[in-house]
Design an enzyme around this catalytic site. Structure first.
Site, short mmCIF file in Angstrom:
data_model
loop_
_atom_site.label_atom_id
_atom_site.label_comp_id
_atom_site.label_asym_id
_atom_site.label_seq_id
_atom_site.Cartn_x
_atom_site.Cartn_y
_atom_site.Cartn_z
N SER A 82 44.52 47.40 38.13
CA SER A 82 44.34 47.92 36.75
C SER A 82 45.88 47.73 36.02
O SER A 82 46.69 46.88 36.07
CB SER A 82 43.49 48.31 36.53
OG SER A 82 42.87 47.84 35.35
N ASP A 134 34.76 40.55 38.86
CA ASP A 134 36.29 40.17 37.61
C ASP A 134 37.25 39.68 37.25
O ASP A 134 37.21 38.19 37.92
CB ASP A 134 37.02 40.71 38.60
CG ASP A 134 38.42 41.49 37.95
OD1 ASP A 134 38.63 41.74 36.28
OD2 ASP A 134 39.31 41.62 38.35
N HIS A 160 36.13 45.03 37.84
CA HIS A 160 37.65 44.91 38.13
C HIS A 160 37.73 46.14 39.35
O HIS A 160 38.64 45.85 39.53
CB HIS A 160 37.71 45.07 37.11
CG HIS A 160 38.82 45.19 36.27
ND1 HIS A 160 40.35 44.52 36.50
CD2 HIS A 160 39.83 46.53 35.92
CE1 HIS A 160 41.25 45.22 36.13
NE2 HIS A 160 40.94 46.32 35.92
#
Length: 212
Positions: A82, A134, A160
């Site tokens: 991320s 995601d 995600h």
């Protein structure tokens, strides 16, 4: 004996402690790989930087890798989920040849990234890990085109934060990939064929698994 080391970064909602609580560090250590997780600036025990740009972020990771280097025989696996893509991608551009493998867990920035500079794309193995749900899952295809030796997996039923949604699946994929590449004395890596079949089989099994 020297062991390879996996360096874990973290996302915007987490600190290094998350990987401990998830059990990732223990599983990696039990597989024979030294595991370390760091708090990025402004998170956990690490104070914020006075300013932040790509050079600053890449130099920070360079310092971390240099600290581990003498003890791990130059075999380093960087795990970047991320938000930490703001650090790992600039690092790969500038100092990517310092690591052996890159595990991209839906890092931000792949969509607009031109790929690593110099010959990093030939000297680093890459794995893209994304959740099926995601919005960034489409980046997986782009990632594998940016490296000569790269694989991807899209995990059903995960979003995600696939490592949190499906920790058992994430750990299985991660541990299998870490056996795939090995740093050679000349600075390049050896892609171990005996592990290649296992890796591809594992990735395909994951993608065919039910989402629940």
């Amino acid at each position: 004996m020297r062991y390879p080391t996996a360096v874990f970064l973290h996302g915007a909602k987490y600190t290094s402690d998350f990987w401990l609580k998830l059990g990732t560090l223990q599983k990696v250590a039990e597989s024979g790989v030294r595991a370390m997780a760091i708090d990025l600036p402004g998170f956990g025990a690490t104070p914020a930087l006075p300013y932040s740009d790509n050079n600053m972020r890449s130099e920070l990771l360079k310092t971390v890798i240099e600290a581990a280097w003498p003890r791990v025989n130059s075999t380093v696996i960087l795990v970047s989920p991320s938000m930490s893509g703001r650090y790992s991608l600039p690092f790969l551009d500038r100092h990517g040849v310092m690591i052996t493998s890159f595990v991209a867990v839906a890092p931000i920035g792949i969509k607009d990234w031109g790929g690593p500079w110099e010959d990093t794309h030939k000297r680093v193995c890459a794995l893209g890990v994304y959740g099926k749900n995601d919005a960034l899952a489409g980046d997986a295809e782009r990632l594998v085109r940016l490296f000569q030796f790269a694989w991807k997996v899209v995990i059903p039923g995960a979003g995600h934060r696939s490592y949190e949604d499906k920790p058992d699946v994430f750990h299985k994929v991660l541990l299998t990939f870490m056996r795939k590449c090995k740093r050679l004395p000349n600075g390049y890596h050896e892609v171990l064929p005996e592990q290649g079949i296992e890796l591809v089989r594992t990735l395909r099994q994951v993608e065919r698994a039910p989402a629940h």
